[in-house]
Design a protein around this motif. Structure first.
Motif, PDB file in Angstrom:
ATOM      1  N   TYR A 137      -9.429  -0.975 -33.377  1.00  0.00           N
ATOM      2  CA  TYR A 137      -9.589  -2.075 -32.420  1.00  0.00           C
ATOM      3  C   TYR A 137      -9.371  -3.435 -33.095  1.00  0.00           C
ATOM      4  CZ  TYR A 137     -11.161  -3.264 -27.705  1.00  0.00           C
ATOM      5  OH  TYR A 137     -11.209  -3.670 -26.399  1.00  0.00           O
ATOM      6  N   VAL A 138     -10.062  -3.669 -34.190  1.00  0.00           N
ATOM      7  CA  VAL A 138      -9.974  -4.966 -34.861  1.00  0.00           C
ATOM      8  C   VAL A 138      -8.608  -5.164 -35.493  1.00  0.00           C
ATOM      9  CG1 VAL A 138     -10.891  -6.375 -36.741  1.00  0.00           C
ATOM     10  CG2 VAL A 138     -12.456  -5.129 -35.246  1.00  0.00           C
ATOM     11  N   GLY A 139      -8.139  -4.182 -36.267  1.00  0.00           N
ATOM     12  CA  GLY A 139      -6.874  -4.323 -36.977  1.00  0.00           C
ATOM     13  C   GLY A 139      -5.694  -4.551 -36.055  1.00  0.00           C
ATOM     14  N   LEU A 140      -5.657  -3.840 -34.939  1.00  0.00           N
ATOM     15  CA  LEU A 140      -4.536  -3.973 -34.012  1.00  0.00           C
ATOM     16  C   LEU A 140      -4.541  -5.345 -33.344  1.00  0.00           C
ATOM     17  CD1 LEU A 140      -2.094  -2.562 -32.837  1.00  0.00           C
ATOM     18  CD2 LEU A 140      -3.579  -1.528 -31.103  1.00  0.00           C
ATOM     19  N   VAL A 141      -5.712  -5.810 -32.943  1.00  0.00           N
ATOM     20  CA  VAL A 141      -5.812  -7.136 -32.331  1.00  0.00           C
ATOM     21  C   VAL A 141      -5.425  -8.218 -33.336  1.00  0.00           C
ATOM     22  CG1 VAL A 141      -7.413  -8.848 -31.366  1.00  0.00           C
ATOM     23  CG2 VAL A 141      -7.528  -6.459 -30.614  1.00  0.00           C
ATOM     24  N   VAL A 142      -5.935  -8.126 -34.552  1.00  0.00           N
ATOM     25  CA  VAL A 142      -5.624  -9.110 -35.586  1.00  0.00           C
ATOM     26  C   VAL A 142      -4.123  -9.146 -35.873  1.00  0.00           C
ATOM     27  CG1 VAL A 142      -5.895  -9.666 -38.040  1.00  0.00           C
ATOM     28  CG2 VAL A 142      -7.892  -9.040 -36.675  1.00  0.00           C
ATOM     29  N   GLY A 143      -3.527  -7.963 -36.093  1.00  0.00           N
ATOM     30  CA  GLY A 143      -2.105  -7.908 -36.417  1.00  0.00           C
ATOM     31  C   GLY A 143      -1.225  -8.455 -35.308  1.00  0.00           C
ATOM     32  N   ALA A 144      -1.512  -8.059 -34.074  1.00  0.00           N
ATOM     33  CA  ALA A 144      -0.693  -8.500 -32.946  1.00  0.00           C
ATOM     34  C   ALA A 144      -0.814 -10.000 -32.726  1.00  0.00           C
ATOM     35  CB  ALA A 144      -1.107  -7.744 -31.683  1.00  0.00           C
ATOM     36  N   CYS A 145      -2.030 -10.530 -32.816  1.00  0.00           N
ATOM     37  CA  CYS A 145      -2.231 -11.962 -32.562  1.00  0.00           C
ATOM     38  C   CYS A 145      -1.638 -12.818 -33.684  1.00  0.00           C
ATOM     39  CB  CYS A 145      -3.715 -12.264 -32.382  1.00  0.00           C
ATOM     40  SG  CYS A 145      -4.426 -11.576 -30.860  1.00  0.00           S
ATOM     41  N   LEU A 146      -1.701 -12.364 -34.916  1.00  0.00           N
ATOM     42  CA  LEU A 146      -1.073 -13.105 -36.007  1.00  0.00           C
ATOM     43  C   LEU A 146       0.446 -13.100 -35.861  1.00  0.00           C
ATOM     44  CD1 LEU A 146      -3.244 -12.032 -39.071  1.00  0.00           C
ATOM     45  CD2 LEU A 146      -3.214 -14.260 -37.950  1.00  0.00           C
TER      46      LEU A 146
ATOM     47  N   PRO B 116       1.305  -6.367 -23.951  1.00  0.00           N
ATOM     48  CA  PRO B 116       2.481  -7.253 -23.914  1.00  0.00           C
ATOM     49  C   PRO B 116       2.758  -7.944 -25.241  1.00  0.00           C
ATOM     50  CG  PRO B 116       1.093  -7.604 -21.993  1.00  0.00           C
ATOM     51  CD  PRO B 116       0.314  -6.726 -22.922  1.00  0.00           C
ATOM     52  N   ILE B 117       1.699  -8.297 -25.972  1.00  0.00           N
ATOM     53  CA  ILE B 117       1.878  -8.950 -27.265  1.00  0.00           C
ATOM     54  C   ILE B 117       2.497  -7.986 -28.265  1.00  0.00           C
ATOM     55  CG2 ILE B 117       0.670 -10.012 -29.210  1.00  0.00           C
ATOM     56  CD1 ILE B 117      -1.347 -11.145 -27.273  1.00  0.00           C
ATOM     57  N   VAL B 118       2.011  -6.746 -28.287  1.00  0.00           N
ATOM     58  CA  VAL B 118       2.562  -5.739 -29.194  1.00  0.00           C
ATOM     59  C   VAL B 118       4.026  -5.469 -28.868  1.00  0.00           C
ATOM     60  CG1 VAL B 118       2.446  -3.314 -29.899  1.00  0.00           C
ATOM     61  CG2 VAL B 118       0.332  -4.651 -29.672  1.00  0.00           C
ATOM     62  N   VAL B 119       4.323  -5.265 -27.598  1.00  0.00           N
ATOM     63  CA  VAL B 119       5.693  -4.963 -27.181  1.00  0.00           C
ATOM     64  C   VAL B 119       6.626  -6.120 -27.542  1.00  0.00           C
ATOM     65  CG1 VAL B 119       7.203  -4.574 -25.194  1.00  0.00           C
ATOM     66  CG2 VAL B 119       4.990  -3.394 -25.335  1.00  0.00           C
ATOM     67  N   ARG B 120       6.236  -7.329 -27.198  1.00  0.00           N
ATOM     68  CA  ARG B 120       7.090  -8.502 -27.434  1.00  0.00           C
ATOM     69  C   ARG B 120       7.345  -8.725 -28.922  1.00  0.00           C
ATOM     70  NH1 ARG B 120       4.661 -11.542 -24.361  1.00  0.00           N
ATOM     71  NH2 ARG B 120       3.096 -12.451 -25.726  1.00  0.00           N
ATOM     72  N   ASN B 121       6.313  -8.618 -29.724  1.00  0.00           N
ATOM     73  CA  ASN B 121       6.480  -8.918 -31.146  1.00  0.00           C
ATOM     74  C   ASN B 121       7.183  -7.796 -31.904  1.00  0.00           C
ATOM     75  OD1 ASN B 121       5.098 -11.625 -31.993  1.00  0.00           O
ATOM     76  ND2 ASN B 121       3.787 -10.752 -30.400  1.00  0.00           N
TER      77      ASN B 121
ATOM     78  N   GLU C  48      10.850  -8.461 -31.064  1.00  0.00           N
ATOM     79  CA  GLU C  48      11.398  -9.632 -31.727  1.00  0.00           C
ATOM     80  C   GLU C  48      11.291  -9.565 -33.245  1.00  0.00           C
ATOM     81  OE1 GLU C  48       9.568 -13.013 -29.864  1.00  0.00           O
ATOM     82  OE2 GLU C  48      10.378 -12.502 -27.878  1.00  0.00           O
ATOM     83  N   GLY C  49      10.783  -8.433 -33.765  1.00  0.00           N
ATOM     84  CA  GLY C  49      10.815  -8.189 -35.199  1.00  0.00           C
ATOM     85  C   GLY C  49       9.708  -8.805 -36.025  1.00  0.00           C
ATOM     86  N   ARG C  50       8.690  -9.354 -35.393  1.00  0.00           N
ATOM     87  CA  ARG C  50       7.592  -9.965 -36.141  1.00  0.00           C
ATOM     88  C   ARG C  50       6.459  -8.988 -36.416  1.00  0.00           C
ATOM     89  NH1 ARG C  50       8.885 -14.011 -32.415  1.00  0.00           N
ATOM     90  NH2 ARG C  50       7.259 -13.220 -31.022  1.00  0.00           N
ATOM     91  N   LEU C  51       6.460  -7.836 -35.740  1.00  0.00           N
ATOM     92  CA  LEU C  51       5.376  -6.866 -35.877  1.00  0.00           C
ATOM     93  C   LEU C  51       5.960  -5.484 -36.099  1.00  0.00           C
ATOM     94  CD1 LEU C  51       2.311  -6.203 -35.681  1.00  0.00           C
ATOM     95  CD2 LEU C  51       2.650  -5.904 -33.214  1.00  0.00           C
ATOM     96  N   THR C  52       5.561  -4.834 -37.185  1.00  0.00           N
ATOM     97  CA  THR C  52       6.003  -3.464 -37.474  1.00  0.00           C
ATOM     98  C   THR C  52       4.789  -2.617 -37.839  1.00  0.00           C
ATOM     99  OG1 THR C  52       6.430  -4.047 -39.797  1.00  0.00           O
ATOM    100  CG2 THR C  52       8.297  -4.170 -38.269  1.00  0.00           C
TER     101      THR C  52
ATOM    102  N   GLU D 231     -15.160  -6.491 -26.633  1.00  0.00           N
ATOM    103  CA  GLU D 231     -14.303  -5.599 -25.863  1.00  0.00           C
ATOM    104  C   GLU D 231     -14.037  -6.222 -24.497  1.00  0.00           C
ATOM    105  OE1 GLU D 231     -15.566  -1.580 -25.591  1.00  0.00           O
ATOM    106  OE2 GLU D 231     -15.851  -1.349 -27.758  1.00  0.00           O
ATOM    107  N   GLY D 232     -12.782  -6.175 -24.081  1.00  0.00           N
ATOM    108  CA  GLY D 232     -12.400  -6.763 -22.812  1.00  0.00           C
ATOM    109  C   GLY D 232     -11.989  -8.214 -22.912  1.00  0.00           C
ATOM    110  N   ALA D 233     -12.286  -8.846 -24.063  1.00  0.00           N
ATOM    111  CA  ALA D 233     -11.905 -10.249 -24.260  1.00  0.00           C
ATOM    112  C   ALA D 233     -11.454 -10.495 -25.697  1.00  0.00           C
ATOM    113  CB  ALA D 233     -13.071 -11.168 -23.917  1.00  0.00           C
ATOM    114  N   ALA D 234     -11.071  -9.436 -26.408  1.00  0.00           N
ATOM    115  CA  ALA D 234     -10.758  -9.556 -27.838  1.00  0.00           C
ATOM    116  C   ALA D 234      -9.554 -10.446 -28.095  1.00  0.00           C
ATOM    117  CB  ALA D 234     -10.530  -8.167 -28.431  1.00  0.00           C
ATOM    118  N   VAL D 235      -8.512 -10.309 -27.288  1.00  0.00           N
ATOM    119  CA  VAL D 235      -7.316 -11.136 -27.483  1.00  0.00           C
ATOM    120  C   VAL D 235      -7.653 -12.599 -27.243  1.00  0.00           C
ATOM    121  CG1 VAL D 235      -5.007 -11.663 -26.600  1.00  0.00           C
ATOM    122  CG2 VAL D 235      -5.702  -9.285 -26.943  1.00  0.00           C
ATOM    123  N   GLU D 236      -8.360 -12.875 -26.173  1.00  0.00           N
ATOM    124  CA  GLU D 236      -8.770 -14.247 -25.858  1.00  0.00           C
ATOM    125  C   GLU D 236      -9.668 -14.795 -26.958  1.00  0.00           C
ATOM    126  OE1 GLU D 236      -9.076 -17.653 -23.154  1.00  0.00           O
ATOM    127  OE2 GLU D 236      -7.691 -15.966 -23.351  1.00  0.00           O
TER     128      GLU D 236
END
Length: 273
Positions: free
Chosen positions: A10-19, A53-58, A61-65, A153-158
């Protein structure tokens, strides 16, 4: 900035996607091959509003692997976040075996000076254990940072994209400079990046959770009064002032203000870490 996030829970995926969303070159690494294969296909193992949407978009666009090669992820990065799980051990204490295993891998692949950031919820003193574990494997200089998460949970991205505050514990001015650069896009609205020494940052997470539990029992009152006369919980948007100088312990009164800010979530919220 080139960033590695080890652990895609949960934490790692949110952190990686938002960065990645703020322009960083991020690779998320995990030893679970099935999870990585699903993430590469944009199939998330969790549901969190706004995350897919953040994971898909990044990724597009090559910023997230995503990768299972933790060592290679470490080698190509300037900043490495440790975001693996710390499940309770038999005696109730945090099981640090996964954290220390990652530290060993980081040490073995320390091909240049890096900043290692503890994002997992860990006991006070864990950063020094991580430092010692890495140092056993390398002679290359590196820095350690404690960066506790305050996600719901439910507001992690925000919570990550628009934090009330960001707490970091550093071991040097150089570490402070790097982490401040990384978090600048998230604190442009004026909410503080609070820099302190590493033990204080580690303590803040546990103190905040304890304060949150205490506020739960007082939630039916319009204001939460401290045991100290005249002290009240601050409003949710209260600002704590300028960042603390690296290496100088945060004062108890200031730490309490950080703790009391946790009351904003209310009794029905649920913490991730």
């Amino acid at each position: 900035m080139k960033v590695a996030v080890v652990g895609t829970g949960y934490v790692g995926l949110v952190v990686g996607a938002c960065l990645a969303e703020t322009g960083n070159d991020v690779v998320c690494a995990d030893v679970d091959a099935g999870k990585i294969k699903s993430l590469q296909a944009n199939k998330l193992p969790i549901y969190e509003p706004g995350l897919e949407p953040i994971v898909v978009r990044n990724q597009r666009e090559g910023r997230l692997t995503f990768t299972t090669d933790v060592g290679k992820a470490v080698e190509r990065s300037e900043v490495v976040f440790i975001a693996v799980g710390t499940p309770p051990d038999e005696d109730g204490s945090a099981d640090l075996q996964h954290v220390l295993a990652v530290a060993t891998t980081i040490g073995k692949h320390m091909n240049a000076s890096k900043l290692v950031v503890m994002k997992s919820t860990v006991p006070v003193g864990t950063a020094e254990k991580v430092r010692a574990q890495i140092a056993r494997e390398t002679k290359t200089p590196f820095h350690v940072c404690s960066n506790p998460e305050f996600l719901k949970e439910g507001a992690a991205v925000e919570d990550f994209m628009k934090p009330d505050r960001v707490v970091v514990g550093v071991d040097s001015p150089e570490a402070a400079r790097v982490i401040e650069e990384l978090y600048t896009p998230f604190v442009r609205t004026g909410n503080p990046l609070i820099v302190m020494d590493i033990p204080s940052a580690e303590l803040t997470k546990y103190a905040a959770n304890a304060g949150h539990a205490d506020l739960f029992h007082e939630s039916d009152r319009p204001a939460v009064r401290s045991r100290r006369r005249g002290c009240h919980a601050r409003p949710a948007r209260h600002r704590f002032g300028p960042a603390h100088r690296p290496g100088v312990p945060v004062s108890r009164s200031r730490l309490r203000r950080i703790v009391l800010s946790e009351g904003r979530e209310g009794p029905d919220s649920h913490r991730i870490g």
